[in-house]
Design a protein around this motif. Structure first.
Motif, PDB file in Angstrom:
ATOM      1  N   ARG A   1       0.823  -1.214   0.000  1.00  0.00           N
ATOM      2  CA  ARG A   1       0.000   0.000   0.000  1.00  0.00           C
ATOM      3  C   ARG A   1       0.861   1.269   0.000  1.00  0.00           C
ATOM      4  NH1 ARG A   1      -2.642  -4.068   2.131  1.00  0.00           N
ATOM      5  NH2 ARG A   1      -4.910  -4.209   1.998  1.00  0.00           N
ATOM      6  N   LEU A   2       1.903   1.270   0.829  1.00  0.00           N
ATOM      7  CA  LEU A   2       2.775   2.442   0.887  1.00  0.00           C
ATOM      8  C   LEU A   2       3.497   2.673  -0.436  1.00  0.00           C
ATOM      9  CD1 LEU A   2       4.272   2.169   4.490  1.00  0.00           C
ATOM     10  CD2 LEU A   2       2.494   3.736   3.663  1.00  0.00           C
ATOM     11  N   HIS A   3       3.962   1.610  -1.070  1.00  0.00           N
ATOM     12  CA  HIS A   3       4.614   1.758  -2.382  1.00  0.00           C
ATOM     13  C   HIS A   3       3.621   2.300  -3.414  1.00  0.00           C
ATOM     14  CE1 HIS A   3       8.565   0.271  -1.477  1.00  0.00           C
ATOM     15  NE2 HIS A   3       8.077  -0.827  -0.947  1.00  0.00           N
ATOM     16  N   TYR A   4       2.398   1.825  -3.353  1.00  0.00           N
ATOM     17  CA  TYR A   4       1.366   2.316  -4.285  1.00  0.00           C
ATOM     18  C   TYR A   4       1.103   3.804  -4.073  1.00  0.00           C
ATOM     19  CZ  TYR A   4      -2.899   2.388  -7.076  1.00  0.00           C
ATOM     20  OH  TYR A   4      -3.848   2.691  -8.040  1.00  0.00           O
ATOM     21  N   LEU A   5       1.095   4.221  -2.812  1.00  0.00           N
ATOM     22  CA  LEU A   5       0.783   5.617  -2.483  1.00  0.00           C
ATOM     23  C   LEU A   5       1.968   6.564  -2.629  1.00  0.00           C
ATOM     24  CD1 LEU A   5      -1.440   5.002   0.674  1.00  0.00           C
ATOM     25  CD2 LEU A   5      -2.206   5.720  -1.601  1.00  0.00           C
ATOM     26  N   THR A   6       3.175   6.026  -2.798  1.00  0.00           N
ATOM     27  CA  THR A   6       4.356   6.892  -2.873  1.00  0.00           C
ATOM     28  C   THR A   6       5.164   6.697  -4.141  1.00  0.00           C
ATOM     29  OG1 THR A   6       5.706   5.274  -1.657  1.00  0.00           O
ATOM     30  CG2 THR A   6       4.581   6.977  -0.366  1.00  0.00           C
TER      31      THR A   6
ATOM     32  N   ALA B   1      10.467   6.128   7.270  1.00  0.00           N
ATOM     33  CA  ALA B   1      10.700   5.236   8.410  1.00  0.00           C
ATOM     34  C   ALA B   1       9.791   4.011   8.332  1.00  0.00           C
ATOM     35  CB  ALA B   1      10.483   5.987   9.722  1.00  0.00           C
ATOM     36  N   TRP B   2       8.546   4.194   7.923  1.00  0.00           N
ATOM     37  CA  TRP B   2       7.639   3.055   7.748  1.00  0.00           C
ATOM     38  C   TRP B   2       8.127   2.132   6.647  1.00  0.00           C
ATOM     39  CZ3 TRP B   2       2.414   6.169   7.578  1.00  0.00           C
ATOM     40  CH2 TRP B   2       2.076   6.585   8.863  1.00  0.00           C
ATOM     41  N   LEU B   3       8.545   2.721   5.521  1.00  0.00           N
ATOM     42  CA  LEU B   3       9.012   1.918   4.394  1.00  0.00           C
ATOM     43  C   LEU B   3      10.288   1.149   4.737  1.00  0.00           C
ATOM     44  CD1 LEU B   3       8.286   4.418   1.495  1.00  0.00           C
ATOM     45  CD2 LEU B   3       7.278   2.152   1.755  1.00  0.00           C
TER      46      LEU B   3
END
Length: 191
Positions: free
Chosen positions: A46-51, A74-76
């Motif tokens: 999800r984070l990769h999709y959003l960033t 930091a999350w990634l």
């Protein structure tokens, strides 16, 4: 013309509103990440999709994900984990951005240049309704040619607009018995 059901399930009928079944089907066609956001793999997807691009980051911010770039990194990297509230925000932002991104594609596929898409209406479940109160409700199909309002309401996650579009643009085309298909067990179509 029949009115909408007021006391659905009073005698034991089971089902869900047709627009909810449509939203579920559109969600399935959108191809959301299957892994839960609470699992590291699902979170990273999800984070990769959003960033992945500036446009995606801006869309995520508009959808409510307003953490700093430092926190996101930091999350990634796995140095920090998002709180429960942030996990919910990430999931909501991901679904909003994904719906927006695939909405135009789904609309083109469903409209098929004016030819439309065949929709199957699976009637509500009356197995718990006493025999004298059961109605004969048949499996029905209908070719839906105009999906614009339905897909737009789904993209905006507007449940009321989706219900209105589904009933006024599709279900009433079933004829005088359209009220029997306000609640269904499933609505099937492909894109």
């Amino acid at each position: 013309m029949p009115e909408r059901n007021v006391e659905f399930g009073k005698y034991g009928a089971r089902g869900l509103k047709g627009h909810e079944a449509v939203a579920r089907r559109l969600d399935a066609l959108a191809g959301f990440v299957a892994t839960s956001v609470t699992v590291r793999r699902g979170l990273l997807a999800r984070l990769h999709y959003l960033t992945r691009s500036d446009h995606a980051r801006q869309a995520a911010r508009r959808a409510g994900l307003t953490v700093t770039d430092r926190t996101m990194k930091a999350w990634l990297d796995g140095r920090r984990s998002p709180s429960k509230k942030n996990l919910d925000t990430i999931e909501a932002a991901y679904r909003t951005v994904r719906r927006h991104n695939v909405g135009r594609y789904l609309l083109a596929r469903l409209n098929r240049e004016g030819r439309g898409t065949r929709v199957e209406f699976h009637p509500l479940n009356q197995s718990q309704v006493p025999r004298p109160r059961q109605r004969v409700i048949e499996y029905r199909t209908l070719n839906v040619r105009h999906w614009d309002r339905i897909v737009q309401a789904w993209v905006e996650d507007d449940d009321e607009a989706l219900d209105d579009a589904w009933v006024s643009d599709v279900v009433v085309d079933l004829g005088s018995q359209w009220g029997e298909y306000e609640y269904v067990t499933n609505v099937g179509f492909a894109a």
